[in-house]
Design an enzyme around this catalytic site. Structure first.
Site, PDB file in Angstrom:
ATOM      1  CB  CYS A 218      -0.970  -0.074   1.077  1.00 43.91           C
ATOM      2  SG  CYS A 218      -2.102  -1.588   1.299  1.00 43.91           S
TER       3      CYS A 218
ATOM      4  CG  HIS B  46      -3.041   3.067   2.973  1.00 42.28           C
ATOM      5  ND1 HIS B  46      -3.711   2.851   1.901  1.00 42.28           N
ATOM      6  CD2 HIS B  46      -3.056   1.939   3.573  1.00 42.28           C
ATOM      7  CE1 HIS B  46      -4.122   1.510   1.761  1.00 42.28           C
ATOM      8  NE2 HIS B  46      -3.715   0.962   2.942  1.00 42.28           N
TER       9      HIS B  46
ATOM     10  CG  ASN C 197      -6.898  -1.064   2.201  1.00 42.40           C
ATOM     11  OD1 ASN C 197      -6.289  -0.523   1.246  1.00 42.40           O
ATOM     12  ND2 ASN C 197      -6.364  -1.381   3.320  1.00 42.40           N
TER      13      ASN C 197
HETATM   14  N1  ACO Z   1     -17.702  -9.265  10.818  1.00 37.17           N
HETATM   15  C1  ACO Z   1     -17.873  -9.614  12.101  1.00 37.17           C
HETATM   16  N2  ACO Z   1     -17.216  -9.949  13.129  1.00 37.17           N
HETATM   17  C2  ACO Z   1     -15.949  -9.724  12.859  1.00 37.17           C
HETATM   18  C3  ACO Z   1     -15.209  -9.487  11.208  1.00 37.17           C
HETATM   19  C4  ACO Z   1     -16.441  -9.251  10.381  1.00 37.17           C
HETATM   20  N3  ACO Z   1     -16.086  -8.966   9.140  1.00 37.17           N
HETATM   21  N4  ACO Z   1     -13.897  -9.706  11.316  1.00 37.17           N
HETATM   22  C5  ACO Z   1     -13.618 -10.100  12.604  1.00 37.17           C
HETATM   23  N5  ACO Z   1     -14.715 -10.104  13.115  1.00 37.17           N
HETATM   24  C6  ACO Z   1     -14.577 -10.742  14.689  1.00 37.17           C
HETATM   25  C7  ACO Z   1     -13.235 -11.614  15.084  1.00 37.17           C
HETATM   26  O1  ACO Z   1     -13.728 -12.752  14.713  1.00 37.17           O
HETATM   27  C8  ACO Z   1     -13.249 -11.043  16.573  1.00 37.17           C
HETATM   28  O2  ACO Z   1     -14.474 -12.153  17.190  1.00 37.17           O
HETATM   29  P1  ACO Z   1     -14.179 -12.660  18.818  1.00 37.17           P
HETATM   30  O3  ACO Z   1     -13.786 -11.526  19.588  1.00 37.17           O
HETATM   31  O4  ACO Z   1     -15.339 -13.774  18.873  1.00 37.17           O
HETATM   32  O5  ACO Z   1     -13.010 -13.610  18.489  1.00 37.17           O
HETATM   33  C9  ACO Z   1     -13.962  -9.695  16.878  1.00 37.17           C
HETATM   34  O6  ACO Z   1     -14.620  -9.540  15.594  1.00 37.17           O
HETATM   35  C10 ACO Z   1     -12.878  -8.744  16.883  1.00 37.17           C
HETATM   36  O7  ACO Z   1     -11.921  -8.971  15.819  1.00 37.17           O
HETATM   37  P2  ACO Z   1     -10.469  -8.065  15.862  1.00 37.17           P
HETATM   38  O8  ACO Z   1      -9.670  -8.686  14.901  1.00 37.17           O
HETATM   39  O9  ACO Z   1     -10.089  -7.715  17.382  1.00 37.17           O
HETATM   40  O10 ACO Z   1     -11.190  -6.514  15.557  1.00 37.17           O
HETATM   41  P3  ACO Z   1     -10.439  -5.235  15.379  1.00 37.17           P
HETATM   42  O11 ACO Z   1     -11.315  -4.234  15.991  1.00 37.17           O
HETATM   43  O12 ACO Z   1      -8.923  -5.289  15.613  1.00 37.17           O
HETATM   44  O13 ACO Z   1     -10.909  -5.040  13.856  1.00 37.17           O
HETATM   45  C11 ACO Z   1      -9.559  -4.932  11.761  1.00 37.17           C
HETATM   46  C12 ACO Z   1     -10.464  -5.705  13.028  1.00 37.17           C
HETATM   47  C13 ACO Z   1     -10.856  -3.996  11.222  1.00 37.17           C
HETATM   48  C14 ACO Z   1      -9.097  -5.686  10.804  1.00 37.17           C
HETATM   49  C15 ACO Z   1      -8.736  -3.711  12.407  1.00 37.17           C
HETATM   50  O14 ACO Z   1      -7.944  -4.675  13.062  1.00 37.17           O
HETATM   51  C16 ACO Z   1      -7.660  -3.083  11.454  1.00 37.17           C
HETATM   52  O15 ACO Z   1      -8.406  -2.166  10.700  1.00 37.17           O
HETATM   53  N6  ACO Z   1      -6.668  -3.484  11.406  1.00 37.17           N
HETATM   54  C17 ACO Z   1      -5.817  -2.618  10.378  1.00 37.17           C
HETATM   55  C18 ACO Z   1      -5.906  -3.339   9.048  1.00 37.17           C
HETATM   56  C19 ACO Z   1      -5.271  -2.913   7.987  1.00 37.17           C
HETATM   57  O16 ACO Z   1      -4.926  -1.521   8.044  1.00 37.17           O
HETATM   58  N7  ACO Z   1      -4.978  -3.352   6.946  1.00 37.17           N
HETATM   59  C20 ACO Z   1      -4.335  -2.821   5.749  1.00 37.17           C
HETATM   60  C21 ACO Z   1      -2.904  -3.160   5.899  1.00 37.17           C
HETATM   61  S1  ACO Z   1      -2.050  -2.750   4.480  1.00 37.17           S
HETATM   62  C22 ACO Z   1      -2.941  -2.928   3.157  1.00 37.17           C
HETATM   63  O17 ACO Z   1      -3.671  -1.981   3.085  1.00 37.17           O
HETATM   64  C23 ACO Z   1      -2.892  -4.131   2.503  1.00 37.17           C
END
Ligand code: ACO
Length: 315
Positions: A108, A242, A272
């Site tokens: 990215c 980003h 994204n």
């Molecule tokens: N729908 C419903 N529930 C979900 C989903 C979904 N789509 N995805 C995950 N969950 C659940 C998980 O299973 C977890 O359940 P559990 O508590 O029973 O285990 C719960 O939601 C919480 O999951 P977390 O991973 O802790 O959620 P978080 O608040 O961290 O959000 C997210 C996840 C959105 C991915 C966040 O961590 C994030 O945005 N991280 C950065 C990602 C990023 O920037 N990626 C790009 C990087 S580089 C590039 O662009 C290629």
């Protein structure tokens, strides 16, 4: 070097969170609250190449530059449709180009990284006009059974035309090689000599690790760039970050203590789009009149590697 014009192209298919909830254990409420994303555009019967061609043509028109004036094409993409030739060569007949081109992958961070390469080429006299295109189709290598990744991404292409001038003032990078938090593998091929080729994996991501890295490093990089330019946070008109997660943007913005208008976003409608996200937002803002001559911009991106890139630009 300065940016002479911008263009972009999105797939025609809009996929809402509710539509994803039709086949995944997820909900509009979860996705919107955790990421800000409400819908994304995904490739269906178009190709990534066709998006890149349209974005390029629009950028050339916006810049008032004829295709024949371009002497180098840089494409940033994590994965084009063709492994070889490069997408930077494949788009040339349709856009009317005839010059050297190559594809780059810095995840990215690709667009900001390619800006630095273009600047170096221009300053060394290697090129006078460069077309820089970011084209991404992460929908082709996320696992559509994995709700933790597939809901985050969208497909797009965005382009800028670069020429001589005073605009892109400074670019800086940082890296913390951490393959385990964000990785996707290409298929292993069928060489009879390869020993136990591992099966390919779709994109795997440790979301929370990436999140923490993104907020802390983006903030640190932006502060370093402000210091280098002798600017206060409120001196910058727009921070184009980003577009990975609205909460990441908010985390950085509140720590910089600047108002919301300085942190534009379109992730609600695009998801994204990897290296496209900064030039895509730039094109939207260029066309809706938010950018005026002299507007001070900071671009800040992070991505697989992990690596980050920051640029200070005067429009
Ligand atoms: N729908 C419903 N529930 C979900 C989903 C979904 N789509 N995805 C995950 N969950 C659940 C998980 O299973 C977890 O359940 P559990 O508590 O029973 O285990 C719960 O939601 C919480 O999951 P977390 O991973 O802790 O959620 P978080 O608040 O961290 O959000 C997210 C996840 C959105 C991915 C966040 O961590 C994030 O945005 N991280 C950065 C990602 C990023 O920037 N990626 C790009 C990087 S580089 C590039 O662009 C290629």
């Amino acid at each position: 070097m300065r940016i002479l014009g911008t263009g972009s192209a999105l797939p025609k298919l809009t996929v809402t969170n509710d539509r994803l909830a039709g086949f995944l254990d997820t909900s509009d409420e979860w996705i919107a609250t955790r990421t800000g994303i409400r819908e994304r555009r995904l490739l269906s019967d178009e190709t990534l190449q066709s998006l890149a061609e349209t974005a390029s043509t629009r950028a050339l028109e916006n810049a008032g530059v004829a295709p024949g004036e371009i002497d180098f094409v840089l494409v940033t993409t994590v994965l084009a449709e063709t492994l070889t030739p490069a997408l930077a060569m494949d788009i040339q007949p349709a856009v009317g180009l005839k010059c050297m081109g190559l594809d780059l992958n810095a995840g990215c961070t690709g667009f900001v990284a390619a800006l630095a390469l273009a600047k170096g080429m221009m300053e060394s006299g290697q090129a006078r006009r460069i077309l820089l295109v970011s084209a991404e189709a992460l929908s082709r290598f996320v696992d559509w059974n994995d709700r933790t990744t597939c809901v985050l991404f969208g497909d797009a292409a965005a382009a800028v035309v670069l020429g001589e001038g005073e605009g892109v003032k400074a670019i800086a990078f940082d890296a913390e090689p951490r393959r385990e938090v964000l990785c996707a593998e290409t298929p292993p091929g069928n060489s009879p000599f390869a020993v136990d080729p591992a099966p390919a994996t779709y994109l795997k991501m440790a979301g929370q690790e990436v999140y923490k890295f993104a907020v802390s490093h983006s903030l640190r990089d932006i502060r370093a760039m402000l210091d280098m330019q002798g600017l206060r946070p409120e001196d910058v008109d727009y921070y184009l970050l980003h577009q990975a997660n609205l909460r990441i943007l908010e985390g950085v913005r509140t720590r910089l203590r600047v108002d919301e208008a300085r942190f534009p976003h379109d992730i609600e409608f695009t998801g994204n789009t990897s290296s496209c996200s900064v030039p895509l937002l730039l094109d939207v803002m260029n066309r809706d009149g938010r950018l005026t001559p002299g507007s001070r911009l900071i671009f800040s991106a992070f991505g697989a590697g992990l690596c980050t890139g920051t640029a200070y630009v005067e429009w």
